[in-house]
Design a protein around this motif. Structure first.
Motif, PDB file in Angstrom:
ATOM      1  N   LEU A  95       0.854  -1.127   0.029  1.00  0.00           N
ATOM      2  CA  LEU A  95      -0.014  -0.154   0.053  1.00  0.00           C
ATOM      3  C   LEU A  95       1.032   0.991   0.046  1.00  0.00           C
ATOM      4  N   VAL A 127       2.032   2.257  -3.434  1.00  0.00           N
ATOM      5  CA  VAL A 127       0.965   2.704  -4.382  1.00  0.00           C
ATOM      6  C   VAL A 127       0.540   3.936  -3.964  1.00  0.00           C
ATOM      7  N   VAL A 128       0.527   4.391  -2.466  1.00  0.00           N
ATOM      8  CA  VAL A 128       0.257   5.608  -2.184  1.00  0.00           C
ATOM      9  C   VAL A 128       0.854   6.646  -2.790  1.00  0.00           C
ATOM     10  N   VAL A 171      -6.815   4.105  -4.733  1.00  0.00           N
ATOM     11  CA  VAL A 171      -5.985   2.792  -4.427  1.00  0.00           C
ATOM     12  C   VAL A 171      -6.925   1.783  -4.942  1.00  0.00           C
ATOM     13  N   ARG A 230      -6.155  -0.910  -7.807  1.00  0.00           N
ATOM     14  CA  ARG A 230      -6.202  -2.338  -7.468  1.00  0.00           C
ATOM     15  C   ARG A 230      -7.375  -3.030  -7.948  1.00  0.00           C
TER      16      ARG A 230
END
Length: 193
Positions: A122, A125-126, A143, A147
């Motif tokens: 995470l 991705v953030v 997100v 995803r």
């Protein structure tokens, strides 16, 4: 007494190889023991049953995936970072289908180690989404969008579901282009009511 050389890491590594070969859902403790050349009871010295093995496999795969995504994103921003991380995600899911399948289920809320492994993915991705100027609630929505898009793509591609006679890579590149446009517009959109 545990067999010399047998440890949790070796058990989980063998389970990962098997998961990629036969599918995560077909993994059993007996199959892992057989491939390790040990008796089934020996595994209980290293993992807490099949559920414990799946948890360990999930953490291994999440850490691997985080490493792949992080390495792909280093030094990139915006669309370049998006494309690089998406490419790494797709490659991991296709190369390691069993391990990838182990990353999909969310960890139990009280499982700190498992949640830490998931948080590593995470975090990458953030960081990519911050390159689009996203913060707060929009990051969570972005997100989820990213995803769902990448998981859906990887799952369909892995199953051979893109059977039309058109270049799959062209379609994939279009998906990333559309995600880029969507993420670019996120910062300007009002929150849904």
């Amino acid at each position: 007494m545990a067999r010399a050389g047998l440890n949790r890491g070796r058990v989980v590594a063998q389970a990962a190889v098997l998961a990629d070969d036969i599918g995560l859902e077909r993994i059993t403790l007996a199959s892992v023991a057989k491939h390790l050349g040990v008796r089934l009871p020996s595994l209980y010295n290293h993992v807490e049953g099949l559920e414990g093995l799946r948890r360990e496999l999930s953490m291994l795969a999440l850490r691997e995936l985080a490493g792949q995504l992080g390495a792909a994103a280093v030094g990139k921003a915006g669309k370049d970072a998006l494309r690089a991380t998406a490419d790494a995600y797709r490659a991991y899911a296709l190369r390691f289908p069993g391990r990838y399948a182990a990353t999909v289920t969310a960890p139990a809320p009280a499982d700190d180690d498992h949640n830490e492994a998931a948080a590593a993915v995470l975090q990458v991705v953030v960081s990519v989404l911050h390159g689009y100027g996203l913060a707060g609630d929009p990051v969570i929505h972005a997100v989820r969008e990213l995803r769902a898009s990448m998981h859906g793509w990887a799952d369909l591609e892995k199953r051979g579901a893109f059977g039309m006679p058109h270049d799959v890579d062209v379609s994939y590149q279009r998906l990333i282009d559309h995600l880029h446009v969507s993420l670019t517009q996120y910062a300007d959109e009002p929150a849904p009511q």
